[in-house]
Design a protein around this motif. Structure first.
Motif, PDB file in Angstrom:
ATOM      1  N   VAL A  44       0.865  -1.181   0.000  1.00  0.00           N
ATOM      2  CA  VAL A  44       0.000   0.000   0.000  1.00  0.00           C
ATOM      3  C   VAL A  44       0.900   1.228   0.000  1.00  0.00           C
ATOM      4  CG1 VAL A  44      -1.650   1.299   1.392  1.00  0.00           C
ATOM      5  CG2 VAL A  44      -1.820  -1.198   1.254  1.00  0.00           C
ATOM      6  N   CYS A  45       0.578   2.205  -0.842  1.00  0.00           N
ATOM      7  CA  CYS A  45       1.351   3.450  -0.820  1.00  0.00           C
ATOM      8  C   CYS A  45       0.696   4.435   0.138  1.00  0.00           C
ATOM      9  CB  CYS A  45       1.452   4.042  -2.219  1.00  0.00           C
ATOM     10  SG  CYS A  45       2.286   5.643  -2.185  1.00  0.00           S
ATOM     11  N   PHE A  46       1.447   4.805   1.172  1.00  0.00           N
ATOM     12  CA  PHE A  46       0.916   5.746   2.175  1.00  0.00           C
ATOM     13  C   PHE A  46       0.663   7.129   1.581  1.00  0.00           C
ATOM     14  CE2 PHE A  46       3.699   3.424   5.554  1.00  0.00           C
ATOM     15  CZ  PHE A  46       2.862   2.322   5.464  1.00  0.00           C
ATOM     16  N   PHE A  47       1.356   7.409   0.471  1.00  0.00           N
ATOM     17  CA  PHE A  47       1.304   8.771  -0.070  1.00  0.00           C
ATOM     18  C   PHE A  47       0.202   8.944  -1.116  1.00  0.00           C
ATOM     19  CE2 PHE A  47       6.124   9.750   0.769  1.00  0.00           C
ATOM     20  CZ  PHE A  47       5.936   9.448   2.107  1.00  0.00           C
ATOM     21  N   CYS A  48      -0.423   7.840  -1.550  1.00  0.00           N
ATOM     22  CA  CYS A  48      -1.469   7.940  -2.570  1.00  0.00           C
ATOM     23  C   CYS A  48      -2.773   8.465  -1.960  1.00  0.00           C
ATOM     24  CB  CYS A  48      -1.718   6.579  -3.219  1.00  0.00           C
ATOM     25  SG  CYS A  48      -0.657   6.240  -4.642  1.00  0.00           S
ATOM     26  N   ARG A  49      -3.583   9.106  -2.805  1.00  0.00           N
ATOM     27  CA  ARG A  49      -4.885   9.603  -2.355  1.00  0.00           C
ATOM     28  C   ARG A  49      -5.726   8.410  -1.874  1.00  0.00           C
ATOM     29  NH1 ARG A  49      -7.341  13.104  -6.590  1.00  0.00           N
ATOM     30  NH2 ARG A  49      -6.611  14.931  -5.474  1.00  0.00           N
ATOM     31  N   ASP A  89      -0.767  11.497  -7.727  1.00  0.00           N
ATOM     32  CA  ASP A  89      -0.311  10.529  -8.726  1.00  0.00           C
ATOM     33  C   ASP A  89       0.952   9.805  -8.242  1.00  0.00           C
ATOM     34  OD1 ASP A  89      -0.761  10.331 -12.107  1.00  0.00           O
ATOM     35  OD2 ASP A  89       1.046   9.452 -11.206  1.00  0.00           O
ATOM     36  N   HIS A  90       0.920   8.494  -8.315  1.00  0.00           N
ATOM     37  CA  HIS A  90       1.998   7.659  -7.787  1.00  0.00           C
ATOM     38  C   HIS A  90       3.248   7.681  -8.672  1.00  0.00           C
ATOM     39  CE1 HIS A  90       3.501   4.477  -5.167  1.00  0.00           C
ATOM     40  NE2 HIS A  90       3.902   3.834  -6.238  1.00  0.00           N
ATOM     41  N   GLU A  91       3.070   8.041  -9.945  1.00  0.00           N
ATOM     42  CA  GLU A  91       4.187   7.969 -10.897  1.00  0.00           C
ATOM     43  C   GLU A  91       4.707   9.346 -11.297  1.00  0.00           C
ATOM     44  OE1 GLU A  91       5.424   5.113 -12.111  1.00  0.00           O
ATOM     45  OE2 GLU A  91       3.970   3.791 -11.146  1.00  0.00           O
ATOM     46  N   LEU A 138       8.718   5.446  -3.198  1.00  0.00           N
ATOM     47  CA  LEU A 138       8.700   5.720  -4.636  1.00  0.00           C
ATOM     48  C   LEU A 138       7.825   6.908  -5.017  1.00  0.00           C
ATOM     49  CD1 LEU A 138       8.428   2.016  -5.882  1.00  0.00           C
ATOM     50  CD2 LEU A 138      10.405   3.521  -6.153  1.00  0.00           C
ATOM     51  N   HIS A 139       6.700   7.069  -4.343  1.00  0.00           N
ATOM     52  CA  HIS A 139       5.752   8.132  -4.698  1.00  0.00           C
ATOM     53  C   HIS A 139       6.462   9.499  -4.622  1.00  0.00           C
ATOM     54  CE1 HIS A 139       1.319   9.363  -4.644  1.00  0.00           C
ATOM     55  NE2 HIS A 139       2.005  10.482  -4.765  1.00  0.00           N
ATOM     56  N   PRO A 140       6.464  10.267  -5.722  1.00  0.00           N
ATOM     57  CA  PRO A 140       7.245  11.522  -5.743  1.00  0.00           C
ATOM     58  C   PRO A 140       6.888  12.482  -4.602  1.00  0.00           C
ATOM     59  CG  PRO A 140       6.629  10.928  -7.957  1.00  0.00           C
ATOM     60  CD  PRO A 140       5.890   9.971  -7.049  1.00  0.00           C
TER      61      PRO A 140
HETATM   62 ZN   LIG Z   1       1.534   6.437  -4.176  1.00  0.00          ZN
END
Ligand SMILES: [Zn+2]
Ligand SMILES: [Zn+2]
Length: 314
Positions: A44-49, A89-91, A138-140
């Motif tokens: 899970v990306c903590f930084f994603c919406r 945005d994750h990328e 990874l999430h910018p």
């Molecule tokens: Zn992310």
């Protein structure tokens, strides 16, 4: 926190931050990349919406349905250490965004810098992308650290700037913009900024962005300068992406609250790794291009991006 340890002989500062040992590592920055294949569920990306509840509460966001979000780092290096998520945005990152999004990122930097300087702290905004550049997520995103003062390079710059001011009654960076560097090492000149390759680049293609208006920090940029800054920052990072295929890279913003200082931004692409000479002797090896050749190569791509951006705004 933070606990600085200074080398007795060289004065080189180290921050002891063993609290960071347990942070997630998606890039291999700490040498033990968490492997998604070993996990039963996808990471899970903590930084994603949508995952805001997995991070500390926001200290800044541009809107309820945010485009830029700032929150305290869960594994801080210092008491004041924040994460600026560049977008939901994750990328995508700064070179991929439209101008409006990049202005929102700059406003987040300015807002949080102002918050800490009014508390009498010095602030450094910095960006790590990729494991070689020190990023573990990874999430910018960028980071903001506020301290009573920064030992090391910033301290040395401050001392040198003071001596320079006393001797020449002018500012080191103002003179750098006026001097010969502009003829040989200029990457791009906009109305408010000069982007240059430093003569003593540590690695080839290092860049320094110097605002033409003399100010110790970037807090008092007007709207026109903020827009120009967002545009030239994007163009500088775009040039690295095109030339080196989205390399790991860093940039950082040097600010001080007081004169004599002149805020500026450093950019470096990790087209090399630190070797024994860098680590053992503090001597950098720039072996890919001369500063003036690097400036020429970079300028083509910076110009292309900057002018396209300006056109799209016209
Ligand atoms: Zn992310
Ligand atoms: Zn100056």
């Amino acid at each position: 926190m933070p606990k600085f340890i200074f080398d007795e002989l060289t004065g080189t500062p180290t921050i002891l931050a063993t609290n960071r040992a347990k942070r997630a590592d998606q890039t291999g920055a700490t040498g033990k990349k968490s492997e998604a294949s070993k996990d039963a569920k996808p990471q899970v990306c903590f930084f994603c919406r949508g995952n805001e509840s997995l991070t500390p509460e926001a200290v800044y966001q541009d809107a309820d349905d945010w485009n830029v979000r700032v929150f305290p780092n869960k594994f801080p290096l210092a008491e004041s250490h924040e994460i600026v998520v560049h977008s939901p945005d994750h990328e995508k990152d700064i070179p991929d965004f439209d101008h409006e999004q990049n202005v929102k990122i700059v406003r987040a930097f300015l807002n949080r810098t102002n918050y800490y300087t009014t508390q009498g702290k010095e602030v450094m905004v910095f960006n790590n992308r990729g494991g070689k550049a020190g990023a573990s997520i990874l999430h910018p995103h960028s980071q903001i650290v506020a301290l009573p003062g920064f030992p090391g390079i910033i301290e040395m710059e401050k001392n040198k700037a003071l001596r320079y001011m006393n001797e020449k009654n002018s500012c080191y960076w103002c003179d750098a913009v006026k001097d010969g560097l502009m003829e040989t090492n200029l990457v791009y000149e906009s109305k408010h900024f000069a982007l240059l390759v430093p003569e003593a680049s540590r690695w080839s293609y290092e860049m320094i962005l110097i605002p033409k208006n003399h100010r110790p920090n970037f807090e008092y940029m007007d709207e026109v300068e903020i827009n120009d800054f967002a545009r030239i920052m994007k163009a500088a990072l775009y040039a690295y992406d095109v030339l080196f295929g989205r390399p790991d890279r860093n940039f950082w913003i040097h600010n001080q609250r007081y004169e004599p200082y002149h805020w500026h931004v450093g950019f470096i692409a990790h087209i090399k790794v630190m070797g024994g000479l860098e680590l053992g002797a503090g001597i950098w090896v720039s072996d890919k291009a001369t500063p003036s050749d690097a400036a020429k190569t970079l300028s083509v791509h910076v110009k292309e991006c900057y002018e396209k951006e300006t056109l799209s705004l016209a």
